[in-house]
Design a protein around this motif. Structure first.
Motif, mmCIF file in Angstrom:
data_model
loop_
_atom_site.group_PDB
_atom_site.id
_atom_site.type_symbol
_atom_site.label_atom_id
_atom_site.label_comp_id
_atom_site.label_asym_id
_atom_site.label_seq_id
_atom_site.Cartn_x
_atom_site.Cartn_y
_atom_site.Cartn_z
ATOM 1 N N LYS A 19 0.850 -1.191 0.000
ATOM 2 C CA LYS A 19 0.000 0.000 0.000
ATOM 3 C C LYS A 19 0.884 1.239 0.000
ATOM 4 O O LYS A 19 1.911 1.274 0.676
ATOM 5 N N PRO A 20 0.469 2.272 -0.724
ATOM 6 C CA PRO A 20 1.231 3.526 -0.703
ATOM 7 C C PRO A 20 1.154 4.193 0.670
ATOM 8 O O PRO A 20 0.114 4.170 1.321
ATOM 9 N N LEU A 21 2.267 4.759 1.096
ATOM 10 C CA LEU A 21 2.328 5.500 2.344
ATOM 11 C C LEU A 21 2.515 6.977 2.022
ATOM 12 O O LEU A 21 3.463 7.343 1.321
ATOM 13 N N LYS A 22 1.620 7.808 2.515
ATOM 14 C CA LYS A 22 1.698 9.246 2.283
ATOM 15 C C LYS A 22 2.798 9.830 3.171
ATOM 16 O O LYS A 22 2.824 9.594 4.380
ATOM 17 N N VAL A 23 3.703 10.602 2.556
ATOM 18 C CA VAL A 23 4.815 11.218 3.279
ATOM 19 C C VAL A 23 4.787 12.716 3.011
ATOM 20 O O VAL A 23 4.870 13.144 1.866
ATOM 21 N N ARG A 25 6.566 16.160 3.106
ATOM 22 C CA ARG A 25 7.894 16.743 3.116
ATOM 23 C C ARG A 25 7.769 18.259 2.989
ATOM 24 O O ARG A 25 6.744 18.747 2.531
ATOM 25 N N PRO A 26 8.813 18.990 3.366
ATOM 26 C CA PRO A 26 8.755 20.448 3.208
ATOM 27 C C PRO A 26 8.478 20.869 1.762
ATOM 28 O O PRO A 26 7.828 21.881 1.521
ATOM 29 N N SER A 27 8.942 20.067 0.824
ATOM 30 C CA SER A 27 8.747 20.394 -0.592
ATOM 31 C C SER A 27 7.396 19.930 -1.125
ATOM 32 O O SER A 27 7.038 20.234 -2.260
ATOM 33 N N GLY A 28 6.642 19.185 -0.334
ATOM 34 C CA GLY A 28 5.337 18.698 -0.768
ATOM 35 C C GLY A 28 5.102 17.254 -0.383
ATOM 36 O O GLY A 28 5.933 16.609 0.252
ATOM 37 N N THR A 29 3.973 16.732 -0.796
ATOM 38 C CA THR A 29 3.581 15.367 -0.471
ATOM 39 C C THR A 29 4.114 14.395 -1.514
ATOM 40 O O THR A 29 4.052 14.670 -2.709
ATOM 41 N N VAL A 30 4.629 13.259 -1.044
ATOM 42 C CA VAL A 30 5.026 12.163 -1.922
ATOM 43 C C VAL A 30 4.407 10.889 -1.370
ATOM 44 O O VAL A 30 3.891 10.860 -0.252
ATOM 45 N N LYS A 44 10.160 2.664 -3.312
ATOM 46 C CA LYS A 44 10.116 3.612 -4.421
ATOM 47 C C LYS A 44 9.227 4.767 -3.983
ATOM 48 O O LYS A 44 8.232 4.568 -3.281
ATOM 49 N N THR A 45 9.587 5.952 -4.425
ATOM 50 C CA THR A 45 8.826 7.149 -4.084
ATOM 51 C C THR A 45 8.180 7.713 -5.339
ATOM 52 O O THR A 45 8.813 7.777 -6.390
ATOM 53 N N PHE A 46 6.908 8.115 -5.205
ATOM 54 C CA PHE A 46 6.136 8.637 -6.320
ATOM 55 C C PHE A 46 5.583 10.007 -5.951
ATOM 56 O O PHE A 46 5.308 10.290 -4.799
ATOM 57 N N PHE A 47 5.376 10.839 -6.956
ATOM 58 C CA PHE A 47 4.849 12.177 -6.730
ATOM 59 C C PHE A 47 3.333 12.206 -6.648
ATOM 60 O O PHE A 47 2.762 13.181 -6.166
ATOM 61 N N THR A 48 2.671 11.150 -7.135
ATOM 62 C CA THR A 48 1.212 11.104 -7.047
ATOM 63 C C THR A 48 0.767 9.776 -6.445
ATOM 64 O O THR A 48 1.419 8.741 -6.615
ATOM 65 N N GLU A 49 -0.352 9.821 -5.754
ATOM 66 C CA GLU A 49 -0.924 8.601 -5.180
ATOM 67 C C GLU A 49 -1.309 7.623 -6.289
ATOM 68 O O GLU A 49 -1.140 6.420 -6.156
ATOM 69 N N ARG A 50 -1.779 8.164 -7.380
ATOM 70 C CA ARG A 50 -2.205 7.326 -8.505
ATOM 71 C C ARG A 50 -1.039 6.495 -9.044
ATOM 72 O O ARG A 50 -1.189 5.311 -9.317
#
Length: 87
Positions: A19-23, A25-30, A44-50
Motif C-alpha cells: 500500500k502507498p504510504l503518504k509522506v 515533506r517540506p517540498s510537498g507530499t510524496v 520507491k517514491t512517487f509524486f502522485t498517489e495514482r
C-alpha cells in the motif's frame, strides 16, 4: 523445515498487498511504496498517489521484479512533455 518464507515476499516474488504510504515533506507530499526484493527491504517514491497505486497493483499482479521492470521501462521512456503513466 520445507519452503519457509520469512518476509512479505512469497515464493513467486509477489508482495502481500503493498500500500502507498503518504509522506509529507517540506517540498510537498510524496507517496512511498515499501517492498522486499531478494530478501532485502526497498522502496520507491512517487509524486502522485495514482502512480504509487499503479505500482502496488503491478506488484500484486506480477510480482516485485516484473513491477520494477515495468516501472523502469516507463521511466526510461518519459520526457518532460509526457505525463502518460500506463493506467
Amino acid at each position: 523445515m520445507g519452503n519457509v518464507t520469512r518476509s512479505l515476499e512469497d515464493a513467486n516474488g509477489k508482495d502481500a498487498m503493498p500500500k502507498p504510504l503518504k509522506v509529507e515533506r517540506p517540498s510537498g507530499t510524496v507517496w512511498r511504496v515499501r517492498f522486499r526484493v531478494a530478501g532485502a527491504s526497498s522502496s520507491k517514491t512517487f509524486f502522485t498517489e495514482r502512480d504509487a497505486e499503479w505500482f502496488c497493483q503491478q506488484i500484486t499482479e506480477h510480482g516485485v521484479r516484473v513491477a520494477l521492470h515495468l516501472l523502469d521501462t516507463y521511466e526510461s521512456q518519459a520526457s518532460p512533455e509526457r505525463d502518460d503513466f500506463p493506467y
